[in-house]
Motif scaffolding. Structure first.
Motif, PDB file in Angstrom:
ATOM      1  N   GLY A 136       0.936  -1.376   0.017  1.00 24.15           N
ATOM      2  CA  GLY A 136      -0.014  -0.016  -0.127  1.00 24.15           C
ATOM      3  C   GLY A 136       0.893   1.264   0.046  1.00 24.15           C
ATOM      4  O   GLY A 136       2.119   1.222   0.358  1.00 24.15           O
ATOM      5  N   GLN A 137       0.351   2.482  -0.165  1.00 33.84           N
ATOM      6  CA  GLN A 137       1.021   3.497  -0.047  1.00 33.84           C
ATOM      7  C   GLN A 137      -0.032   4.614   0.550  1.00 33.84           C
ATOM      8  O   GLN A 137      -0.948   4.539   0.566  1.00 33.84           O
ATOM      9  N   ASP A 138       0.735   5.455   1.291  1.00 32.41           N
ATOM     10  CA  ASP A 138       0.202   6.779   2.226  1.00 32.41           C
ATOM     11  C   ASP A 138       1.204   7.957   1.987  1.00 32.41           C
ATOM     12  O   ASP A 138       2.118   7.619   1.405  1.00 32.41           O
ATOM     13  N   GLN A 139       0.838   9.103   2.849  1.00 32.99           N
ATOM     14  CA  GLN A 139       1.823   9.893   2.985  1.00 32.99           C
ATOM     15  C   GLN A 139       3.364   9.654   2.959  1.00 32.99           C
ATOM     16  O   GLN A 139       4.014  10.516   2.715  1.00 32.99           O
ATOM     17  N   THR A 140       3.489   8.691   3.713  1.00 32.72           N
ATOM     18  CA  THR A 140       4.896   8.360   4.208  1.00 32.72           C
ATOM     19  C   THR A 140       5.711   7.499   3.173  1.00 32.72           C
ATOM     20  O   THR A 140       6.797   7.234   3.223  1.00 32.72           O
ATOM     21  N   GLY A 141       4.888   7.182   2.055  1.00 29.88           N
ATOM     22  CA  GLY A 141       5.626   6.337   0.944  1.00 29.88           C
ATOM     23  C   GLY A 141       4.987   5.149   0.880  1.00 29.88           C
ATOM     24  O   GLY A 141       3.773   4.737   1.348  1.00 29.88           O
ATOM     25  N   PRO A 142       5.692   4.055  -0.012  1.00 32.76           N
ATOM     26  CA  PRO A 142       4.951   2.673  -0.197  1.00 32.76           C
ATOM     27  C   PRO A 142       5.322   1.914   1.033  1.00 32.76           C
ATOM     28  O   PRO A 142       6.286   2.116   1.871  1.00 32.76           O
ATOM     29  N   HIS A 143       4.613   0.869   1.337  1.00 35.64           N
ATOM     30  CA  HIS A 143       4.669   0.108   2.252  1.00 35.64           C
ATOM     31  C   HIS A 143       4.432  -1.542   2.050  1.00 35.64           C
ATOM     32  O   HIS A 143       3.585  -1.641   0.958  1.00 35.64           O
ATOM     33  N   LEU A 144       4.999  -2.641   2.873  1.00 38.57           N
ATOM     34  CA  LEU A 144       4.988  -3.799   2.761  1.00 38.57           C
ATOM     35  C   LEU A 144       4.453  -4.401   3.863  1.00 38.57           C
ATOM     36  O   LEU A 144       5.537  -4.284   4.899  1.00 38.57           O
ATOM     37  N   TYR A 145       3.458  -5.193   4.145  1.00 37.09           N
ATOM     38  CA  TYR A 145       3.333  -5.928   5.338  1.00 37.09           C
ATOM     39  C   TYR A 145       2.934  -7.325   5.062  1.00 37.09           C
ATOM     40  O   TYR A 145       2.534  -7.724   4.071  1.00 37.09           O
ATOM     41  N   GLU A 146       3.311  -8.293   6.174  1.00 35.88           N
ATOM     42  CA  GLU A 146       2.890  -9.399   6.080  1.00 35.88           C
ATOM     43  C   GLU A 146       1.826  -9.746   7.233  1.00 35.88           C
ATOM     44  O   GLU A 146       1.913  -9.234   8.199  1.00 35.88           O
ATOM     45  N   PHE A 147       0.664 -10.519   6.765  1.00 38.33           N
ATOM     46  CA  PHE A 147      -0.267 -11.081   7.876  1.00 38.33           C
ATOM     47  C   PHE A 147      -0.367 -12.361   7.914  1.00 38.33           C
ATOM     48  O   PHE A 147      -0.388 -13.022   6.939  1.00 38.33           O
ATOM     49  N   SER A 148      -0.383 -13.045   9.145  1.00 41.37           N
ATOM     50  CA  SER A 148      -0.579 -14.369   9.276  1.00 41.37           C
ATOM     51  C   SER A 148      -1.688 -14.786   9.871  1.00 41.37           C
ATOM     52  O   SER A 148      -2.070 -14.014  11.118  1.00 41.37           O
ATOM     53  N   PRO A 149      -2.070 -16.117  10.081  1.00 46.24           N
ATOM     54  CA  PRO A 149      -3.425 -16.653  10.626  1.00 46.24           C
ATOM     55  C   PRO A 149      -3.343 -16.576  12.109  1.00 46.24           C
ATOM     56  O   PRO A 149      -4.301 -16.530  12.795  1.00 46.24           O
ATOM     57  N   SER A 150      -2.049 -16.373  12.577  1.00 48.26           N
ATOM     58  CA  SER A 150      -1.783 -16.436  14.169  1.00 48.26           C
ATOM     59  C   SER A 150      -2.409 -15.072  14.839  1.00 48.26           C
ATOM     60  O   SER A 150      -2.536 -14.885  15.835  1.00 48.26           O
ATOM     61  N   GLY A 151      -2.555 -13.899  13.600  1.00 47.28           N
ATOM     62  CA  GLY A 151      -2.850 -12.561  14.146  1.00 47.28           C
ATOM     63  C   GLY A 151      -1.890 -11.706  14.257  1.00 47.28           C
ATOM     64  O   GLY A 151      -1.807 -10.616  14.625  1.00 47.28           O
ATOM     65  N   ASN A 152      -0.604 -12.168  13.810  1.00 49.99           N
ATOM     66  CA  ASN A 152       0.571 -11.258  13.727  1.00 49.99           C
ATOM     67  C   ASN A 152       0.755 -10.596  12.695  1.00 49.99           C
ATOM     68  O   ASN A 152       0.324 -11.079  11.427  1.00 49.99           O
ATOM     69  N   SER A 153       1.229  -9.299  12.559  1.00 47.10           N
ATOM     70  CA  SER A 153       1.575  -8.750  11.201  1.00 47.10           C
ATOM     71  C   SER A 153       2.903  -7.939  11.450  1.00 47.10           C
ATOM     72  O   SER A 153       3.137  -7.383  12.598  1.00 47.10           O
ATOM     73  N   TYR A 154       3.556  -7.716  10.574  1.00 46.09           N
ATOM     74  CA  TYR A 154       4.832  -7.352  10.227  1.00 46.09           C
ATOM     75  C   TYR A 154       4.989  -6.388   9.110  1.00 46.09           C
ATOM     76  O   TYR A 154       4.775  -6.801   8.265  1.00 46.09           O
ATOM     77  N   GLU A 155       5.807  -5.417   9.432  1.00 47.48           N
ATOM     78  CA  GLU A 155       6.298  -4.528   8.143  1.00 47.48           C
ATOM     79  C   GLU A 155       7.537  -5.105   7.684  1.00 47.48           C
ATOM     80  O   GLU A 155       8.510  -5.334   8.354  1.00 47.48           O
TER      81      GLU A 155
END
Length: 256
Positions: A136-155
């Protein structure tokens, strides 16, 4: 053959402090075909390997557009992914409706992580069997995240999920420091090289089994995109240009 008596329920801890049902859901993600994500200062991209059940079938969709500024690649159960991606779309739409702005990417990822966490704690539910890479992108630039079924997410700067994704991760770890200053074409080339690492020996990337998702300004092979840098999926003939840019793979035995 059950691993032990503690794996029939997601609400029961094992004596080692583990939730086996959640771990099995993470295994389901590893069964899915690979997806790779990487980002530079200007772009975030996703690449995914599409599977087909046979000669007569179409290839399974691996990427979904959530909003103009967010897209996802999936690994795991596609049916679970459809439910979660619909939820993400609802969140993004209601943000535009109520606040008249695109939803911040980190909030959107947190929302699905919270939704997945409920299924690791409440009785009578099963965890989602799918993992996402979200760009995704927002005011701070492009981003990449991982989401996993355990409910964890990381950039991440770069990440891969799915079958044999460790090989792609090794490639990304070797090269990620150069990604920030890459052009879109160079970034896609790196992504394709990483995705190629996940293939079985006799398989190759082609225009049918490769999907590319892009966020950021239009590249050399693209028409101008509006609104500025919106998420788009590149498939079919258009992929050929990018596949041609790849370096020839060195033989496994090391001979040149």
């Amino acid at each position: 053959q059950f691993r032990n008596t503690y794996d029939s329920d997601n609400t029961v801890f094992s004596p080692q402090g583990r939730l086996h049902q959640v771990e099995y859901a993470l295994e389901a993600v590893k069964q899915g075909s690979a997806a790779v994500g990487l980002r530079s200062k200007t772009h975030a991209i996703l690449l995914a390997l599409k599977r087909s059940t046979g000669e007569l079938a179409s290839y399974q969709q691996k990427m979904f557009r959530i909003d103009d500024h967010v897209g996802i690649a999936i690994a795991g159960l596609t049916s679970d992914a459809r439910v979660l991606s619909n939820f993400m779309r609802q969140q993004a739409l209601s943000e535009r409706m109520v606040f008249n702005r695109p939803m911040p990417v980190n909030r959107l990822v947190s929302a699905i992580a919270d939704k997945a966490q409920v299924n690791t704690q409440e009785y009578g539910r099963r965890p989602y069997g799918v993992g996402f890479l979200v760009i995704g992108q927002d005011q701070t630039g492009p981003h990449l995240y991982e989401f996993s079924p355990s409910g964890n997410s990381y950039e991440y700067f770069a990440m891969s999920i799915g079958a044999r994704s460790q090989s792609a991760k090794t490639y990304l770890e070797r090269h990620f420091e150069s990604f920030a200053d890459c052009t879109l074409e160079e970034l896609i080339k790196h992504g394709l090289h990483a995705l190629r690492e996940t293939l079985q020996q006799d398989k190759e990337l082609n225009i049918n089994n490769t999907s590319i998702g892009i966020i950021g300004p239009a590249g050399l092979h693209e028409k101008p995109v509006s609104p500025q840098g919106k998420f788009r999926i590149v498939e079919g003939e258009t992929v050929r240009l990018y596949l041609k840019s790849m370096d020839v793979k060195a033989p496994a035995d090391g001979t040149v």
